[in-house]
Design a protein around this motif. Sequence first.
Motif, PDB file in Angstrom:
ATOM      1  N   GLY A 233       0.793  -1.214   0.000  1.00 26.45           N
ATOM      2  CA  GLY A 233       0.000   0.000   0.000  1.00 26.45           C
ATOM      3  C   GLY A 233       0.830   1.270   0.000  1.00 26.45           C
ATOM      4  O   GLY A 233       0.289   2.361   0.060  1.00 26.45           O
ATOM      5  N   LEU A 234       2.155   1.148  -0.072  1.00 25.86           N
ATOM      6  CA  LEU A 234       2.988   2.349  -0.167  1.00 25.86           C
ATOM      7  C   LEU A 234       2.820   2.966  -1.557  1.00 25.86           C
ATOM      8  O   LEU A 234       2.602   2.259  -2.533  1.00 25.86           O
ATOM      9  N   THR A 235       2.933   4.281  -1.633  1.00 25.65           N
ATOM     10  CA  THR A 235       2.948   4.885  -2.961  1.00 25.65           C
ATOM     11  C   THR A 235       4.305   4.593  -3.586  1.00 25.65           C
ATOM     12  O   THR A 235       5.249   4.192  -2.900  1.00 25.65           O
ATOM     13  N   ASN A 236       4.376   4.838  -4.865  1.00 23.15           N
ATOM     14  CA  ASN A 236       5.602   4.514  -5.571  1.00 23.15           C
ATOM     15  C   ASN A 236       6.808   5.232  -4.962  1.00 23.15           C
ATOM     16  O   ASN A 236       7.833   4.619  -4.683  1.00 23.15           O
ATOM     17  N   SER A 237       6.658   6.532  -4.718  1.00 23.00           N
ATOM     18  CA  SER A 237       7.834   7.267  -4.232  1.00 23.00           C
ATOM     19  C   SER A 237       8.192   6.849  -2.810  1.00 23.00           C
ATOM     20  O   SER A 237       9.376   6.765  -2.472  1.00 23.00           O
ATOM     21  N   GLN A 238       7.196   6.586  -1.974  1.00 23.53           N
ATOM     22  CA  GLN A 238       7.501   6.076  -0.633  1.00 23.53           C
ATOM     23  C   GLN A 238       8.295   4.787  -0.734  1.00 23.53           C
ATOM     24  O   GLN A 238       9.325   4.610  -0.081  1.00 23.53           O
ATOM     25  N   ALA A 239       7.787   3.886  -1.573  1.00 24.56           N
ATOM     26  CA  ALA A 239       8.429   2.578  -1.692  1.00 24.56           C
ATOM     27  C   ALA A 239       9.862   2.733  -2.178  1.00 24.56           C
ATOM     28  O   ALA A 239      10.780   2.112  -1.652  1.00 24.56           O
ATOM     29  N   VAL A 240      10.068   3.602  -3.168  1.00 23.96           N
ATOM     30  CA  VAL A 240      11.399   3.757  -3.743  1.00 23.96           C
ATOM     31  C   VAL A 240      12.373   4.356  -2.729  1.00 23.96           C
ATOM     32  O   VAL A 240      13.484   3.866  -2.538  1.00 23.96           O
ATOM     33  N   LEU A 241      11.950   5.390  -2.061  1.00 28.73           N
ATOM     34  CA  LEU A 241      12.868   6.053  -1.139  1.00 28.73           C
ATOM     35  C   LEU A 241      13.186   5.180   0.064  1.00 28.73           C
ATOM     36  O   LEU A 241      14.287   5.208   0.583  1.00 28.73           O
ATOM     37  N   LYS A 242      12.203   4.408   0.505  1.00 21.84           N
ATOM     38  CA  LYS A 242      12.442   3.637   1.712  1.00 21.84           C
ATOM     39  C   LYS A 242      13.294   2.395   1.444  1.00 21.84           C
ATOM     40  O   LYS A 242      14.186   2.084   2.215  1.00 21.84           O
ATOM     41  N   TYR A 243      13.017   1.689   0.368  1.00 18.76           N
ATOM     42  CA  TYR A 243      13.713   0.417   0.193  1.00 18.76           C
ATOM     43  C   TYR A 243      14.863   0.428  -0.820  1.00 18.76           C
ATOM     44  O   TYR A 243      16.019   0.321  -0.426  1.00 18.76           O
ATOM     45  N   PRO A 244      14.583   0.543  -2.117  1.00 15.40           N
ATOM     46  CA  PRO A 244      15.718   0.381  -3.052  1.00 15.40           C
ATOM     47  C   PRO A 244      16.821   1.413  -2.857  1.00 15.40           C
ATOM     48  O   PRO A 244      17.998   1.073  -2.982  1.00 15.40           O
ATOM     49  N   VAL A 245      16.481   2.635  -2.532  1.00 14.42           N
ATOM     50  CA  VAL A 245      17.531   3.637  -2.334  1.00 14.42           C
ATOM     51  C   VAL A 245      18.454   3.183  -1.208  1.00 14.42           C
ATOM     52  O   VAL A 245      19.677   3.238  -1.303  1.00 14.42           O
ATOM     53  N   ARG A 246      17.821   2.694  -0.163  1.00 13.76           N
ATOM     54  CA  ARG A 246      18.596   2.235   0.983  1.00 13.76           C
ATOM     55  C   ARG A 246      19.525   1.082   0.582  1.00 13.76           C
ATOM     56  O   ARG A 246      20.691   1.033   0.975  1.00 13.76           O
ATOM     57  N   VAL A 247      19.003   0.157  -0.217  1.00  8.95           N
ATOM     58  CA  VAL A 247      19.828  -0.987  -0.604  1.00  8.95           C
ATOM     59  C   VAL A 247      20.928  -0.545  -1.572  1.00  8.95           C
ATOM     60  O   VAL A 247      22.066  -1.007  -1.493  1.00  8.95           O
ATOM     61  N   ALA A 248      20.584   0.382  -2.454  1.00 13.70           N
ATOM     62  CA  ALA A 248      21.557   0.824  -3.457  1.00 13.70           C
ATOM     63  C   ALA A 248      22.696   1.608  -2.832  1.00 13.70           C
ATOM     64  O   ALA A 248      23.730   1.814  -3.450  1.00 13.70           O
ATOM     65  N   LEU A 249      22.507   2.048  -1.593  1.00 15.44           N
ATOM     66  CA  LEU A 249      23.572   2.790  -0.928  1.00 15.44           C
ATOM     67  C   LEU A 249      24.797   1.911  -0.673  1.00 15.44           C
ATOM     68  O   LEU A 249      25.910   2.408  -0.620  1.00 15.44           O
ATOM     69  N   ASN A 250      24.581   0.615  -0.523  1.00 14.98           N
ATOM     70  CA  ASN A 250      25.709  -0.237  -0.144  1.00 14.98           C
ATOM     71  C   ASN A 250      26.832  -0.242  -1.165  1.00 14.98           C
ATOM     72  O   ASN A 250      27.963   0.083  -0.831  1.00 14.98           O
ATOM     73  N   PRO A 251      26.541  -0.585  -2.416  1.00 15.20           N
ATOM     74  CA  PRO A 251      27.632  -0.521  -3.401  1.00 15.20           C
ATOM     75  C   PRO A 251      28.162   0.902  -3.537  1.00 15.20           C
ATOM     76  O   PRO A 251      29.339   1.112  -3.820  1.00 15.20           O
ATOM     77  N   PHE A 252      27.311   1.847  -3.301  1.00 16.99           N
ATOM     78  CA  PHE A 252      27.697   3.246  -3.369  1.00 16.99           C
ATOM     79  C   PHE A 252      28.795   3.520  -2.339  1.00 16.99           C
ATOM     80  O   PHE A 252      29.769   4.203  -2.609  1.00 16.99           O
ATOM     81  N   VAL A 253      28.623   2.948  -1.168  1.00 19.84           N
ATOM     82  CA  VAL A 253      29.635   3.138  -0.122  1.00 19.84           C
ATOM     83  C   VAL A 253      30.893   2.331  -0.436  1.00 19.84           C
ATOM     84  O   VAL A 253      32.009   2.796  -0.248  1.00 19.84           O
TER      85      VAL A 253
END
Lengths: 331, 387, 350
Positions: A233-253
Motif C-alpha cells: 500500500g505504499l505509494t511509488n515514491s515512498q516505496a522507492v525512497l524507503k527500500y531500493p535507495v537504501r539498498v543501493a547505498l551499499n555498493p555506493f559506499v
Amino acid sequence: MAGWLIRRTLFAFATAWAISMLSFVVIQIPPGDYVTSYIAQLQSQGTIFTDDEAQALRDLYGLDQPVILQYFRWLGLMAQGNFGVSFEFNRPVLDVIGDRFLLTIVVSVAALLLTWIVALPIGIYSAVKQYSIGDYAFTFIGFIGLAIPGFLLALVLMYFGFVLFDANVGGLFSPEYAQADWSWDKLWDLMQHMPIPALALGLAGTAFLMRIMRANLLDELRKPYVVTARAKGLTNSQAVLKYPVRVALNPFVSIVPFVLRDIVGGSVIVSIVLSLPTLGPILLKSLIAQDSFLAGTIILLLGVITVVGTLISDILLVILDPRIKFKARGG
Amino acid sequence: MAEDHTTRTIESNVAVGVAREEERISVATQWQLTWWRFRKHKVANIAAIVLIMYYVVVLFADFFAYADPNLPAAKRGLLPPQPIHLFDEDGWNPHVLAFEGSRDPETFERVYKILGDQQISVQFFAQGLEYEILGIIPWDRHLIGVSDDAGGALAQEHVSLLGTDIQGRDMWSRIIFATSISMTIGLIAVAISQILGIVIGGVSGYFGGLIDTVIQRIIEIVRSIPQIPLLMGIAAAVPKDWSIEQIYFAITILLALILWTELARVVRGRFLSLREEDFVMAAELAGASRMRIILRHMVPSFLSHIIAATTLAIPTIIISETSLSFLGLGLRPPAISWGVLLQQAQNIQVLALSPWLLLPALPVIVAILAFNFLGDGLRDAADPYGT
Amino acid sequence: MATRAAGKRRPLLRVQNLKTHFFPDEGTVRAVDGASFEVCAGQTLGIVGESGCGKSVTARSILRIVEHPGEIVEGEIRYLHRTDGREVELDLAQISADGPEMRQIRGGEIAMIFQEPMTSFSPVHPIGSQIVEAIRLHSPLGKREARERAADLLRQVGISRAEARLNEYAYQLSGGLRQRAMIAMALSAEPRVLIADEPTTALDVTTQAQILDLLRQLQTDLGMAIILITHNLGVVAEMCDTVVVMYLGRVVEEGSVDAIFHNPKHPYTRLLLQSIPSLHSEARVPLPTISGAIPHPYNRPEGCPFHNRCPQFIPGTCDRHVPELQALDEEESDQLVSCFLYHEPTDERA
Ligand SMILES: Nc1ncnc2c1ncn2[C@@H]1O[C@H](COP(=O)(O)OP(=O)(O)O)[C@@H](O)[C@H]1O
Ligand code: SF4
Ligand SMILES: [Mg+2]
C-alpha cells in the motif's frame, strides 16, 4: 562481523605494507645513494663534510647493507618518528610536511563530501526518472565531468577567476593567515577557500558516483521487494525512497575508496595548479630534486590516507548492510 | 512418491523444444545482434566517427599541420589566434589579417597590432614544407597554407591559426603533432595492459582456488594505491639522458603496469560464470583440452567485453600521460604531447594574457569523451543486461 | 478434494476482458490480452498456464502496480470495496493507481504474496519493521501495538519465537519461514482477497505442502478469497474450486476444478494435463511435450493464439478468426472455453 572487520584490518595493513615497499623503491631508484646526493647538495651550499661524518650518515640509513635490510631499517626509523632529512629543504622530512598532511586530508575529504552530496540526489533522480530529459541532461553532464581531468578544470577555474574577478582563486588561505597559527578565523578562512579545490577534485568522482548510483538503483528498482512494498500500500515514491535507495547505498559506499583514491592521487596535480599548501607541490619538488626520503614519505602518506579511508568505508558497510555481519558469522 | 510426480512443472516439458530453437538463433546472430544494438546507440556512433577523424589526423599529421612544430621564432612569441576570413568585399577570398609586433618599452612584453588593411591570402591544399606521406611518399601540400601566388612564402612565417606559444611556435601544428603522440602512446600501453589483464584474469578465473585468491588480493592491493603519486615517483627516476623513444617506451610500460587490474577482474568474472555454463561443461565432458576450450569457446564469447573494456581503459591512459607530461615528469621537450603543450599554461599570469595556451585541453577532453561514449555503447551492445 | 462452494453469490472480484500491454521501444507486448474470471469470498480460484502467459501481470494489474512501460488498456476489474460498513462496487481499472481508494485497497483489502520470499523482503531491513510498516499503513496502531500485532501474526502463521524473529533479516530465515513471514505480512490488514503468485514454486516439496495447508487453514479461519497463481497442476488440483487456464495472455478455458481435470475441452488444457505424469506411470517414461515454440509475445499469431501448436487445428478457421470465451452447450456445466471445436466464429473477418 568482528571476523570480517579483523580481516579487513589485516588487509589494510597488507596494503599499507605494499605501499611502503613501493615508496621505498622510489627512494631507491635514483642513481647514486642518498648520502652522496645529500653531501653534494650541502657542499654546493658551502658546507664541508668530512668522510667520517658521511660514513656516520651512511651507517644511520644502513646504506652499505643489502637493500632488504635498508628497507627494514627505514621502517624502523619511521617507527621511531625519524622520517629522514630532506636536503632540498635542509630540514627533517616531518618538519617539511608539517600541516600539509592534515590539509591534504581536509581537502580530500571536502571533495569526497561534495561528490556524495551532489551525486546521491542526482543519481536517485536519474534512476527514478530514467530516460527523462533530466536524466539525459545529467547523464551528459556526467560524461563531460568524467572527461575533464581535475587539473584541467583547475586551470580553467584559475583562468576565469583571474580574468573575471581579477583574483587568484588558488591557495587555501588568504595571505594574512598563511603563516598564522591555527585559530577559528584561520579555519573559517580555510573553509572559504575550499569550494574551488573541492570542485576541481570532486567533479570526476561526482560524475562517477552519479552513474553508479543510477545503475545500482535501476537494478534495485527491478527487485521483487519493491513490488512487495508497493503491494503493501505504499505509494511509488515512498516505496522507492524507503527500500531500493537504501539498498543501493551499499555498493555506493563500497565504491567510495576508489573515488577517494583518485581524489587523493588527483590532489597532487590539482594542488600544484592551484598552489595548495598540501603534499602535492612538495612531492613534485622532491621528485625533481631527487630528494628521496621526502618523496618516499609523501607517497607512503598519500597511500595511507586511502588505506584508512578504505577501512572506514568497510566499517560503514557493516553498519549499512546486515548481510555482511551474517556472512562473517556464518564463515 | 505420487505427490512428487504431480508437482513436476509444465515448463520442464515445454521448454525443451524451445531451448534448441533459441540456441540456434542466438549462436547465429550473436555478432549481428551486438552490431545491431551498437548501431542503435547514436552517441556511440558519433563518438566512433570522431575517433576515426582523430586517427586520420594522426596518420596524416604532416598534411594537417603547416608549420614545423619545433621551430622557435623569437619575433612571433605568443601571437594570438588568427581566424581565417573566408570572404572579403570581392567575394570568396580566404585570408588572415597580418599582425605587427613590437616590444612594449615598459613591460618588455611583445604586443601585437592587427593590420586591418594587410590581408594574407590563404589557400586550402596549399604548397608548403616538404614531407613524406606515411613516411614514404614525398609531398608538399598541406590542408592550409599561404596562397601559391604569394611566391613561395611559408605559412609558418605568416599564419598562426591558433596562435603561437611562448617561443613563437605554431600552436595549431603543435596540437596536430601532439595528437599523434598522445593518441598512440595510449594504444600501445592499453594493448600491453589488456594482454596482462586477460592472462592474469584468465589464470585466476580458470584455475580458481589458491591461485585465484592470491591474484585477487594482489589486484585489490594494486587497485587501492593512488596511481598518480606512484607514477610520478617512478617516472621521476627515468634518467635525464634517455632519448625520447626510451622515455616514450618507459612511460608506456609504466601506464600498462597500473592499468591491467580492471580487465583482469572483468575477464576473471566472465571465466567464473562461463565455467558454470553448459557448453563449457559439455566440451569438458566431451574430452576437449583446456586450451581448446578456452580458445574455441570462452574467448570468443567475451571478446566483445574485452573490446569494450579496452576502449574504456584508453581515457585513463590518456589522462595519466597528459598529467605526467604536464608536470614535466612524462614526455619531455622536444617530444610533443598534449601534456607537454599544457605545461605552458601552468603560469597563470601568462595564461591570463594568452588563453589560447589552454587550447590543447580541448582535444584531450573530446578524445576522452569520445572513448567513453564509444566504450559505453560497445559495452551495452555486448551485454545489454549488464552482467 | 475441495468441492465447489460457490453457489450463486455475488463475486467479490470480477475481471472482465482485461488487457494489459507493455510498450517498450521495440514494440508492443500484449502480456494480458483479454482475461476474464471472477472469485467469491471463501473461494479459491486457480490461474494456470506456462511461464510468460501473463499470470503475474494479471495479478499486478488487479493491484494496479503494473510497472512502466505497462498499462491497462482495456477491460474492467470490478471489486466490492468495503467502506463505512457498506459495499461499493468499484472498477479498479478506472480509479487512480495511487489515489486514496486504491491505496486503501492495495495491501488492505487485496493483499499479495510472491514466489521469491527471499527477494520479496528488503535484504537490509528486519522482517519485523517491514511487517510493522504494513500494519501501520492500514490501521491507526502505534509503533508498540503494531509490533505486538506483528508478533501475533507471525504466531498465527506458525512461526515460533515470534518476538525474536521480528529482529531478524530475510536471509536469516529458511525458505519456508520466509514464505510464512510473507503471508503474515499480507494478512496484516485482514484482506478479503489474497493473491498468491506461485507461492510454493521456490520451496521444496515438504515445505510446499505445509504452506498450502497454512493457506487453506487461514482461508477457513478468515474467509478470504484466494487467487492462486501457479504452473503446477498438482497444486491446483489440491487447492482450487475453480480454474482459469491462460495461454498467451488470454483465458482459453475456465471451469470447476472437476470439470477441468476430468472433462477438459480446450486442446491446450488437454495437453497440459497429459504433460503431468499419471499417478501410475513409470518415472523414466518420456513425457509427451507440447510441440512447437511458444510464440514471442511481440508477434502473436493471427487467429487462435494456440493455432501453431494445436493438434486439432482447423485450417481456414483457426488461423483467421479469434475464438471467444463462451459457455459450452452442455447444460450441466458452467465451463467456458475459447475454441472453434465448440462454437462457430462470431467475428466478421474472412
Ligand atoms: N516490464 C515488462 N516489460 C515488457 N514486457 C513485460 C514486462 N513484464 C512482463 N512482460 C511480459 O509479459 C508477459 C507475461 O509475463 P508474466 O505475467 O510475468 O508471466 P507469468 O505467467 O510467467 O507470470 C511476458 O511475455 C513478459 O515478457
Ligand atoms: S481454435 Fe483451433 S487452433 Fe485454437 S485451440 Fe481450438 S482448435 Fe486449436
Ligand atoms: Mg509469474
